[in-house]
Motif scaffolding. Structure first.
Motif, short mmCIF file in Angstrom:
data_model
loop_
_atom_site.label_atom_id
_atom_site.label_comp_id
_atom_site.label_asym_id
_atom_site.label_seq_id
_atom_site.Cartn_x
_atom_site.Cartn_y
_atom_site.Cartn_z
N ILE A 1 -65.86 -67.47 -16.28
CA ILE A 1 -64.93 -66.37 -16.06
C ILE A 1 -64.13 -66.16 -17.34
CG2 ILE A 1 -63.21 -67.93 -15.01
CD1 ILE A 1 -62.35 -65.54 -13.24
N ALA A 2 -64.01 -64.92 -17.78
CA ALA A 2 -63.33 -64.61 -19.04
C ALA A 2 -61.88 -64.25 -18.77
CB ALA A 2 -64.04 -63.46 -19.75
N VAL A 3 -60.97 -65.11 -19.22
CA VAL A 3 -59.53 -64.84 -19.11
C VAL A 3 -58.82 -65.38 -20.34
CG1 VAL A 3 -59.47 -64.87 -16.58
CG2 VAL A 3 -59.06 -66.98 -17.83
N ASN A 4 -57.73 -64.73 -20.72
CA ASN A 4 -56.89 -65.18 -21.83
C ASN A 4 -57.68 -65.48 -23.11
OD1 ASN A 4 -54.57 -65.00 -20.22
ND2 ASN A 4 -54.84 -67.09 -19.44
N GLY A 5 -58.70 -64.68 -23.34
CA GLY A 5 -59.49 -64.84 -24.55
C GLY A 5 -60.47 -65.99 -24.54
N GLU A 6 -60.66 -66.61 -23.40
CA GLU A 6 -61.57 -67.75 -23.30
C GLU A 6 -62.59 -67.52 -22.18
OE1 GLU A 6 -61.71 -70.30 -25.26
OE2 GLU A 6 -59.75 -70.34 -26.26
N SER A 7 -63.76 -68.08 -22.35
CA SER A 7 -64.78 -68.09 -21.30
C SER A 7 -64.71 -69.45 -20.62
CB SER A 7 -66.17 -67.84 -21.89
OG SER A 7 -67.15 -67.87 -20.88
N LEU A 8 -64.20 -69.50 -19.41
CA LEU A 8 -63.93 -70.76 -18.71
C LEU A 8 -65.03 -71.08 -17.70
CD1 LEU A 8 -60.12 -70.23 -17.99
CD2 LEU A 8 -61.19 -71.26 -20.01
N ASN A 9 -65.40 -72.34 -17.64
CA ASN A 9 -66.40 -72.78 -16.67
C ASN A 9 -65.83 -72.69 -15.26
OD1 ASN A 9 -68.32 -73.40 -18.65
ND2 ASN A 9 -67.50 -75.46 -18.93
N MET A 10 -66.69 -72.28 -14.31
CA MET A 10 -66.23 -72.09 -12.94
C MET A 10 -67.36 -72.39 -11.97
SD MET A 10 -64.73 -68.60 -11.11
CE MET A 10 -66.29 -67.72 -11.04
N TRP A 11 -67.01 -72.91 -10.80
CA TRP A 11 -67.95 -72.90 -9.69
C TRP A 11 -67.29 -72.24 -8.49
CZ3 TRP A 11 -65.79 -75.31 -5.59
CH2 TRP A 11 -65.15 -76.55 -5.72
N MET A 12 -68.14 -71.74 -7.60
CA MET A 12 -67.64 -71.06 -6.40
C MET A 12 -68.51 -71.43 -5.22
SD MET A 12 -67.17 -66.94 -5.68
CE MET A 12 -65.78 -66.76 -6.81
N ILE A 13 -67.87 -71.62 -4.07
CA ILE A 13 -68.58 -71.87 -2.81
C ILE A 13 -68.25 -70.74 -1.84
CG2 ILE A 13 -69.01 -73.50 -0.93
CD1 ILE A 13 -67.67 -75.66 -2.68
N LYS A 14 -69.30 -70.10 -1.33
CA LYS A 14 -69.13 -69.02 -0.36
C LYS A 14 -69.57 -69.51 1.02
CE LYS A 14 -70.10 -65.49 -3.87
NZ LYS A 14 -71.10 -64.53 -4.36
N PRO A 15 -69.10 -68.86 2.06
CA PRO A 15 -69.58 -69.23 3.41
C PRO A 15 -71.09 -69.07 3.50
CG PRO A 15 -67.66 -67.79 3.55
CD PRO A 15 -68.08 -67.80 2.11
N ALA A 16 -71.72 -69.89 4.32
CA ALA A 16 -73.18 -69.80 4.48
C ALA A 16 -73.60 -68.43 4.99
CB ALA A 16 -73.66 -70.91 5.43
N ASP A 17 -72.73 -67.79 5.79
CA ASP A 17 -73.05 -66.46 6.31
C ASP A 17 -72.30 -65.37 5.53
OD1 ASP A 17 -70.49 -67.01 7.12
OD2 ASP A 17 -70.80 -66.46 9.23
N PHE A 18 -72.10 -65.61 4.26
CA PHE A 18 -71.34 -64.69 3.40
C PHE A 18 -71.84 -63.25 3.51
CE2 PHE A 18 -71.03 -62.54 -0.78
CZ PHE A 18 -69.65 -62.43 -0.85
N ASP A 19 -70.89 -62.34 3.69
CA ASP A 19 -71.18 -60.91 3.78
C ASP A 19 -70.35 -60.20 2.71
OD1 ASP A 19 -71.42 -58.23 4.34
OD2 ASP A 19 -71.14 -58.43 6.50
N PRO A 20 -70.96 -59.63 1.69
CA PRO A 20 -70.19 -58.99 0.60
C PRO A 20 -69.36 -57.81 1.06
CG PRO A 20 -72.53 -58.46 0.42
CD PRO A 20 -72.42 -59.51 1.47
N ASN A 21 -69.61 -57.36 2.27
CA ASN A 21 -68.83 -56.23 2.79
C ASN A 21 -67.57 -56.69 3.52
OD1 ASN A 21 -70.68 -54.15 1.94
ND2 ASN A 21 -72.06 -54.87 3.55
#
Length: 741
Positions: free
Chosen positions: A496-516
């Motif tokens: 994720i790009a913030v404050n002039g840096e590209s920072l390492n990130m992980w994310m966990i979404k629900p198994a039934d994730f719905d982008p809507n």
């Protein structure tokens, strides 16, 4: 149309109303049962989680024997509740040998650790270990003679840090802050120091050395087994910290120990070499050098050669010395200097010709350097905009070094080999994930350890010469199947790009994730200097807890901001003199950016962390009160003035030198800015981050007329565990998240 029918007291009731009441009853009953079932499932999961039901099996007690053909493991005995030491052979999976079985010694019970003498004729077993602080412990120790099969107790008392002499004829240890020597031939014990007291420590480190320099045993044997080098700590000027232990008696009692807070006096250190034949000791003479810290001592690099690392108080100038115990002369081998600080490490490896390998950040990244016996640089072995993370082993015949690095990506770990002339570099293990190795004595075999987000720890035997798989040793397949049945999502790794840096990130979404749909977001972080949370390796119980939260309708994310490790010295040391300032700005900016995603509710963003991460959670909630609506701070530092000298001054200098660096980044000073929901948790017997931190934070919030929640765990230390404690803590946090995010 409405219907009514007569009732005993000539009343009538509307049928629609009756149906509504009945339906309401069943809806309420269904809702109540659903909640009960969800809570029951949650309780069952947390109970199973902290009982170890989802813990991976690991090969942590492995010792490679000097024959180069075998290794040992301390493992459970399926026939009884004890354990046993077993010898395995690299080349033959069917061949193994039972060395010692705890069952044969009824007075032992079970072994908690073991160590071989250098000649491997004797084994030192540990039993009934009781922790003191993070690394120190008291225990009974037993010497097992492999030839006679006799088991002899070292002392009738619980002792600390015993160590065989190289010829296995003697063993040195510490008891009540004095150094003792036991002759294993005559069974005679000799007390070497007599001034051990509440103020004086011989042979083991004080609290702050143990915690921040990461070692307890402060003595070592010479290669000829005749000399014993040891450190003496004088804590008489170190301030005393006191914390109540409540226990189960009628009255609590104060536990007092010396703890130097930032800017206060440290122990003064002296280094002696004791001649076990003449019974005389010699003080190592640094003349006008006056080292403030001595973070490492070890014999090596030739006979009569004691290697010493010294450090100034700002920790930006390290010197590596050789003390000749015979000539009683000091020789400077190398120096490391930095505008910020120099990190202490254990990457010092002496070769057969007494030259040595050393790692340094001097070119901006942690790399391997080869020096001759006199400290003259032969060459830099590794180069590049990536870091070496571990020296794994060496093959002296092939003159080949094996190491782990992050070449190819800071969230990955790969295994390489390179010749000592800097040529013929090879990738040995490069699968995406975390690759490690335990090499045999001569480097002919290694046990390859591997894990990743999708693969629990695996252990495979490899023949080094052709890098060929010999056999699988352990794969944790049953655990993987058990976890697959829970239906958890995998971590998604990105930047994720913030404050002039590209920072390492992980994310966990629900198994039934719905982008809507729109989900609340919970950030987890630690953020401490040189640390790393975003790495492609198998997770622990905390990660499974995060995944369970995700399946309850949350998105969980973790970002390694500025100051974290394995991305070069500039990135790591960018927070120097301003600890928590830039780290907090990165978490706030990342939360804002994630809050702009269409599937994240920007009004429901929380953050939590433990220790340094707890400090960060509190600071982010208060200074980022327009972003975060909730925070949980576990065992947090709330003002760096309350923390110890070595850690804090390494990154901030002293409060006298840098008062703004301490106070402008202290959440205590922003208590009046609290808007969101806040839970603060601490153990009352935390010897590391004292509960004083939470008490001061609580008082500041009260005087600012802010409502919050807090929880104190009686007599629990920085880890907050024991009995049902860890389950209770995570249940508390889970409910707080459900109620407030």
């Amino acid at each position: 149309m409405k219907f009514s029918y007569p009732l005993p007291e000539h009343q009538s009731i509307n049928i629609d109303k009756l149906l509504f009441l009945r339906m309401s009853y069943f809806i309420f009953l269904f809702f109540f049962v659903s909640i009960f079932q969800v809570k029951a499932q949650e309780t069952h999961f947390l109970d199973s989680l902290w009982r170890g039901s989802y813990s991976a099996e690991r090969m942590e007690s492995i010792r490679s024997l000097k024959d180069g053909a075998s290794y040992t493991l301390l493992e459970e005995n399926s026939q009884h509740s004890g354990n046993q030491l077993v010898q395995y052979y690299y080349a033959d999976p069917e061949k193994k040998k039972l060395l010692v079985d705890a069952q044969n010694y009824e007075h032992i019970g079970r072994f908690t650790d073991y160590t071989f003498s250098k000649n491997e004729q004797k084994i030192l077993f540990e039993t009934e270990a009781v922790p003191i602080y993070r690394r120190s412990k008291l225990a009974y120790y037993w010497v097992y003679n492999r030839e006679t099969q006799a088991l002899e107790k070292v002392s009738d008392q619980k002792i600390q840090a015993p160590l065989f002499s190289p010829d296995a004829s003697k063993i040195a240890y510490v008891y009540r802050r004095n150094l003792y020597l036991k002759d294993l031939t005559t069974a005679r014990t000799t007390q070497l120091t007599f001034d051990g007291s509440y103020q004086i420590i011989n042979g083991i480190t004080d609290w702050v050395y143990e915690e921040e320099f990461g070692f307890v045993r402060a003595f070592d044997w010479s290669s000829n087994s005749k000399e014993l080098a040891y450190m003496r700590f004088d804590e008489s000027k170190v301030p005393v910290f006191s914390m109540d232990i409540y226990g189960s008696d009628l009255y609590q009692f104060p536990y007092r120990f010396r703890y130097p807070k930032a800017g206060e006096e440290n122990a003064t250190i002296q280094l002696f070499v004791y001649d076990t034949e003449s019974l005389q000791k010699t003080k190592v003479d640094f003349k006008n050098q006056n080292p403030y810290y001595i973070p490492r001592i070890k014999f090596g690099g030739g006979s009569n050669s004691l290697i010493i690392q010294t450090l100034n108080r700002p920790q930006n100038h390290l010197k590596l010395w050789r003390w000749n115990t015979k000539a009683k002369k000091l020789q400077l081998l190398l120096e490391e200097q930095d505008e910020a600080y120099v990190s202490i490490h254990d990457n010092l490896l002496f070769l057969e010709d007494h030259s040595f390998l050393w790692t340094s950040e001097r070119d901006g990244f942690n790399h391997i350097y080869h020096y001759d016996a006199q400290g003259k640089l032969i060459q830099q072995l590794t180069k590049g905009n990536w870091e070496v993370t571990e020296l794994c082993g060496i093959n002296p015949k092939r003159k080949e070094l094996y190491y782990q690095s992050v070449e190819g990506g800071s969230t990955e770990r790969k295994l390489y080999s390179i010749r000592l002339n800097g040529k013929n570099k090879k990738l040995l293990q490069g699968a995406s994930g975390t690759n490690g190795a335990a090499f045999s004595a001569e480097g002919n075999y290694y046990i390859h350890s591997f894990s990743s987000e999708t693969t629990p720890p695996q252990y495979t035997l490899i023949k080094t010469r052709n890098n060929r798989v010999v056999r699988s040793i352990q794969n944790n397949e049953k655990l993987k199947n058990r976890l697959d049945s829970l239906g958890f999502s995998k971590r998604e790794f990105s930047t994720i790009a913030v404050n002039g840096e590209s920072l390492n990130m992980w994310m966990i979404k629900p198994a039934d994730f719905d982008p809507n749909k729109v989900y609340p977001l919970l950030l987890f972080q630690y953020s401490g200097p040189g640390s790393q949370q975003v790495s492609n390796r198998w997770g622990d119980e905390r990660l499974l807890w995060h995944k369970n939260l995700a399946n309850k309708g949350y998105i969980i994310a973790c970002i390694d901001g500025r100051g974290t490790g394995f991305r070069g010295a500039k990135f790591k040391k960018s927070t120097y003199l301003n600890l928590v300032k830039y780290e907090a700005l990165d978490q706030i900016a990342a939360a804002k950016k994630l809050g702009n995603l269409p599937y994240i509710d920007s009004n429901r963003i929380g953050i939590w962390g433990w220790s340094f991460g707890g400090h960060m959670a509190a600071h982010c909630l208060l200074t980022g009160n327009d972003v975060f609506s909730m925070a949980i701070a576990v065992a947090p530092v709330t003002n760096w003035r309350f923390y110890d000298t070595i850690y804090t001054e390494r990154f901030l200098r002293t409060p006298q030198e840098n008062p703004q660096g301490y106070d402008l980044n202290s959440p205590i000073n922003y208590a009046d800015q609290l808007k969101g929901k806040f839970l603060i948790i601490h153990g009352s017997a935390d010897d590391n981050v004292h509960v004083q931190n939470t008490m001061r934070m609580v008082e500041a919030l009260i005087q600012a007329d802010k409502q919050f929640e807090w929880m104190i765990y009686p007599d629990k230390n920085h880890g907050i565990y024991g009995g049902n404690t860890r389950k209770h803590l995570y249940t508390k946090m889970t409910q707080f998240i459900y109620d407030n995010l």
